[in-house]
Design an enzyme around this catalytic site. Sequence first.
Site, PDB file in Angstrom:
ATOM      1  N   LYS A   1       0.810  -1.185  -0.058  1.00  0.00           N
ATOM      2  CA  LYS A   1      -0.015   0.057   0.026  1.00  0.00           C
ATOM      3  C   LYS A   1       0.926   1.268   0.205  1.00  0.00           C
ATOM      4  CE  LYS A   1      -4.485   0.934   0.315  1.00  0.00           C
ATOM      5  NZ  LYS A   1      -5.749   0.124  -0.071  1.00  0.00           N
TER       6      LYS A   1
ATOM      7  N   GLY B   1     -25.965   2.595   3.500  1.00  0.00           N
ATOM      8  CA  GLY B   1     -25.355   3.359   2.559  1.00  0.00           C
ATOM      9  C   GLY B   1     -25.797   2.937   0.980  1.00  0.00           C
TER      10      GLY B   1
ATOM     11  N   GLY C   1     -24.449   3.658  -2.243  1.00  0.00           N
ATOM     12  CA  GLY C   1     -23.738   3.939  -3.116  1.00  0.00           C
ATOM     13  C   GLY C   1     -23.500   2.840  -4.164  1.00  0.00           C
TER      14      GLY C   1
ATOM     15  N   VAL D   1     -21.594   0.010  -4.491  1.00  0.00           N
ATOM     16  CA  VAL D   1     -21.618  -1.539  -4.151  1.00  0.00           C
ATOM     17  C   VAL D   1     -23.059  -1.576  -3.876  1.00  0.00           C
ATOM     18  CG1 VAL D   1     -21.025  -3.233  -2.841  1.00  0.00           C
ATOM     19  CG2 VAL D   1     -19.348  -1.417  -3.370  1.00  0.00           C
ATOM     20  N   ALA D   2     -23.794  -0.850  -3.058  1.00  0.00           N
ATOM     21  CA  ALA D   2     -25.306  -1.062  -2.629  1.00  0.00           C
ATOM     22  C   ALA D   2     -25.973  -1.045  -3.865  1.00  0.00           C
ATOM     23  CB  ALA D   2     -25.426   0.174  -1.674  1.00  0.00           C
ATOM     24  N   TYR D   3     -25.665  -0.341  -4.990  1.00  0.00           N
ATOM     25  CA  TYR D   3     -26.540  -0.247  -5.953  1.00  0.00           C
ATOM     26  C   TYR D   3     -26.734  -1.648  -6.621  1.00  0.00           C
ATOM     27  CZ  TYR D   3     -28.037   0.777 -10.966  1.00  0.00           C
ATOM     28  OH  TYR D   3     -28.742   0.774 -11.962  1.00  0.00           O
TER      29      TYR D   3
HETATM   30  P1  NAD Z   1     -19.384   4.998  -2.286  1.00  0.00           P
HETATM   31  O1  NAD Z   1     -18.815   6.149  -1.988  1.00  0.00           O
HETATM   32  O2  NAD Z   1     -20.273   5.006  -3.699  1.00  0.00           O
HETATM   33  O3  NAD Z   1     -21.012   4.861  -1.296  1.00  0.00           O
HETATM   34  C1  NAD Z   1     -20.677   5.121  -0.075  1.00  0.00           C
HETATM   35  C2  NAD Z   1     -22.332   5.751   0.340  1.00  0.00           C
HETATM   36  O4  NAD Z   1     -22.472   5.702   1.710  1.00  0.00           O
HETATM   37  C3  NAD Z   1     -22.759   6.864  -0.110  1.00  0.00           C
HETATM   38  O5  NAD Z   1     -23.897   7.060  -0.834  1.00  0.00           O
HETATM   39  C4  NAD Z   1     -22.691   7.864   0.995  1.00  0.00           C
HETATM   40  O6  NAD Z   1     -23.483   8.981   1.022  1.00  0.00           O
HETATM   41  C5  NAD Z   1     -23.261   6.935   2.278  1.00  0.00           C
HETATM   42  N1  NAD Z   1     -22.974   7.461   3.601  1.00  0.00           N
HETATM   43  C6  NAD Z   1     -21.945   8.017   3.871  1.00  0.00           C
HETATM   44  N2  NAD Z   1     -22.134   8.152   5.182  1.00  0.00           N
HETATM   45  C7  NAD Z   1     -23.259   7.598   5.639  1.00  0.00           C
HETATM   46  C8  NAD Z   1     -23.942   7.507   6.773  1.00  0.00           C
HETATM   47  N3  NAD Z   1     -23.481   7.953   7.904  1.00  0.00           N
HETATM   48  N4  NAD Z   1     -25.185   6.618   6.857  1.00  0.00           N
HETATM   49  C9  NAD Z   1     -25.563   6.326   5.617  1.00  0.00           C
HETATM   50  N5  NAD Z   1     -24.997   6.325   4.560  1.00  0.00           N
HETATM   51  C10 NAD Z   1     -23.610   7.039   4.455  1.00  0.00           C
HETATM   52  O7  NAD Z   1     -18.671   3.828  -1.892  1.00  0.00           O
HETATM   53  P2  NAD Z   1     -18.766   2.490  -2.475  1.00  0.00           P
HETATM   54  O8  NAD Z   1     -17.826   1.937  -3.602  1.00  0.00           O
HETATM   55  O9  NAD Z   1     -20.494   1.970  -2.652  1.00  0.00           O
HETATM   56  O10 NAD Z   1     -18.161   1.597  -1.222  1.00  0.00           O
HETATM   57  C11 NAD Z   1     -18.810   1.324  -0.047  1.00  0.00           C
HETATM   58  C12 NAD Z   1     -17.965   0.899   1.145  1.00  0.00           C
HETATM   59  O11 NAD Z   1     -17.447  -0.408   0.750  1.00  0.00           O
HETATM   60  C13 NAD Z   1     -16.675   1.710   1.471  1.00  0.00           C
HETATM   61  O12 NAD Z   1     -16.623   1.470   2.965  1.00  0.00           O
HETATM   62  C14 NAD Z   1     -15.671   1.007   0.574  1.00  0.00           C
HETATM   63  O13 NAD Z   1     -14.426   1.520   1.303  1.00  0.00           O
HETATM   64  C15 NAD Z   1     -15.982  -0.341   0.751  1.00  0.00           C
HETATM   65  N6  NAD Z   1     -15.368  -1.230  -0.646  1.00  0.00           N
HETATM   66  C16 NAD Z   1     -15.846  -0.769  -1.807  1.00  0.00           C
HETATM   67  C17 NAD Z   1     -15.429  -1.556  -2.758  1.00  0.00           C
HETATM   68  C18 NAD Z   1     -15.892  -1.306  -4.095  1.00  0.00           C
HETATM   69  O14 NAD Z   1     -15.685  -2.122  -5.162  1.00  0.00           O
HETATM   70  N7  NAD Z   1     -16.410  -0.211  -4.351  1.00  0.00           N
HETATM   71  C19 NAD Z   1     -14.686  -2.835  -2.556  1.00  0.00           C
HETATM   72  C20 NAD Z   1     -14.196  -3.042  -1.236  1.00  0.00           C
HETATM   73  C21 NAD Z   1     -14.746  -2.367  -0.185  1.00  0.00           C
END
Ligand code: NAD
Length: 377
Positions: A80, A180, A182, A184-186
């Site tokens: 990292k 959340g 975002g 991933v959730a989508y």
């Molecule tokens: P993202 O930024 O697209 O989505 C995160 C969402 O969380 C946003 O919509 C934001 O508004 C919301 N949020 C922030 N604070 C909040 C709160 N207090 N209550 C409710 N919602 C809140 O991120 P992502 O890419 O969807 O990733 C989500 C998590 O998974 C992160 O912690 C990321 O590090 C982890 N992650 C992501 C991936 C990936 O492939 N994207 C891989 C491994 C881990």
Amino acid sequence: MVDVEKLNPNDFEQVVYCNDPKVGLKSIIALHDTTLGPGTGGCRFYPYETEEEALTDVLRLSKGMTYKSAISRLKFGGGKAVIIGDPKKIKTPELLKRFAEFVNSLHGQYITAKDVGVNGADLRVMSEVTPHILGIEGKKGSSGDPSIATAYGIYRGIQAICQEIFQKDSLRGMTFAVQGAGSVAYYLLKHFDQEGVNIVLCDVNPSSIQKCQTVAPNLKIVDPNEIYDVECDIFSPCAMGGILNQETLSRLKCKVVAGAANNQLATLKDGYDLHEKGIFYAPDYVINAGGIINIAYEQNGYDQKGAFEHVEGIYDTMVQIIRRSKSENIPPFLIADLIAEEILKEAKKKVVKSGVRPQRGLRPVGLTPNPNFSSIL
Ligand code: NAD
């Protein structure tokens, strides 16, 4: 889980300070362990208050990548990088290229990627200087948005949990509370909706929720402060880390915690307490590994089919963790660490025997074929 209090730079293969005042670069690259392959992990650009804080972060993240790649059966080690400073104020092409020169100086032992404060455009600038980069979105042969594979891995991990813990073949009729909405959730909600899950969702950003409603129209929305109190089968943290702490643990009304967020446990004690309460915690670095697995298939062009077949392995790993956690009565986050350490130990033995370290590449994993596989690509 990496115990920050026990982090010691002497346990790392290399910790390299990469500085150049001419371009304002102050950075650290940490290679924790390269037994399985080159240390691979993103570069975080962040305004750390002190150099000590940056060092702790890069050590913690680098060690975490060793465990994540090992348990995901990737031929990657743990690495990292952090760049110290506010990216909005000091990021320039010259700084990024100078950092890339330092990456080059490690001759492929460190492979960089995106992280907080570093985007696809920044990686494209770095790629003018170094080939040791993965996940350059928009570039020919790139694996694109990792969220799709991450969500698919979580979905498969949750299917394993349903089978082993709830003794159910299907997710239909279960209730999941998702924190959340975002990227991933989508994609995750798409899977849940297709399976007939009752979804309760929260986000601080209303537009993120609106986007998720296009794929899961029947979801129920709650205030972000209420998500911990929702009576549900699975609580799925998909926003930020540290959310499993002494305050939230007393509020949870679920049987399982399984979601995308990194570093969900605030402390080791919270992992033990969840186990005591009879709540199964799916170790974050196991269930959210789809993204790094996906990136690993960017060699000589992107092999999407191979990537998603490998992500399937998360199902088997989760089954293994659940069964061992039950039979040995050890919290699942510790079982995950033990499995990763066993994989590393075996690999180290082979290196000692043959004197050869593995090259960058992939290692096949025992796969559970998914009959609906083609429909998710
Ligand atoms: P993202 O930024 O697209 O989505 C995160 C969402 O969380 C946003 O919509 C934001 O508004 C919301 N949020 C922030 N604070 C909040 C709160 N207090 N209550 C409710 N919602 C809140 O991120 P992502 O890419 O969807 O990733 C989500 C998590 O998974 C992160 O912690 C990321 O590090 C982890 N992650 C992501 C991936 C990936 O492939 N994207 C891989 C491994 C881990």
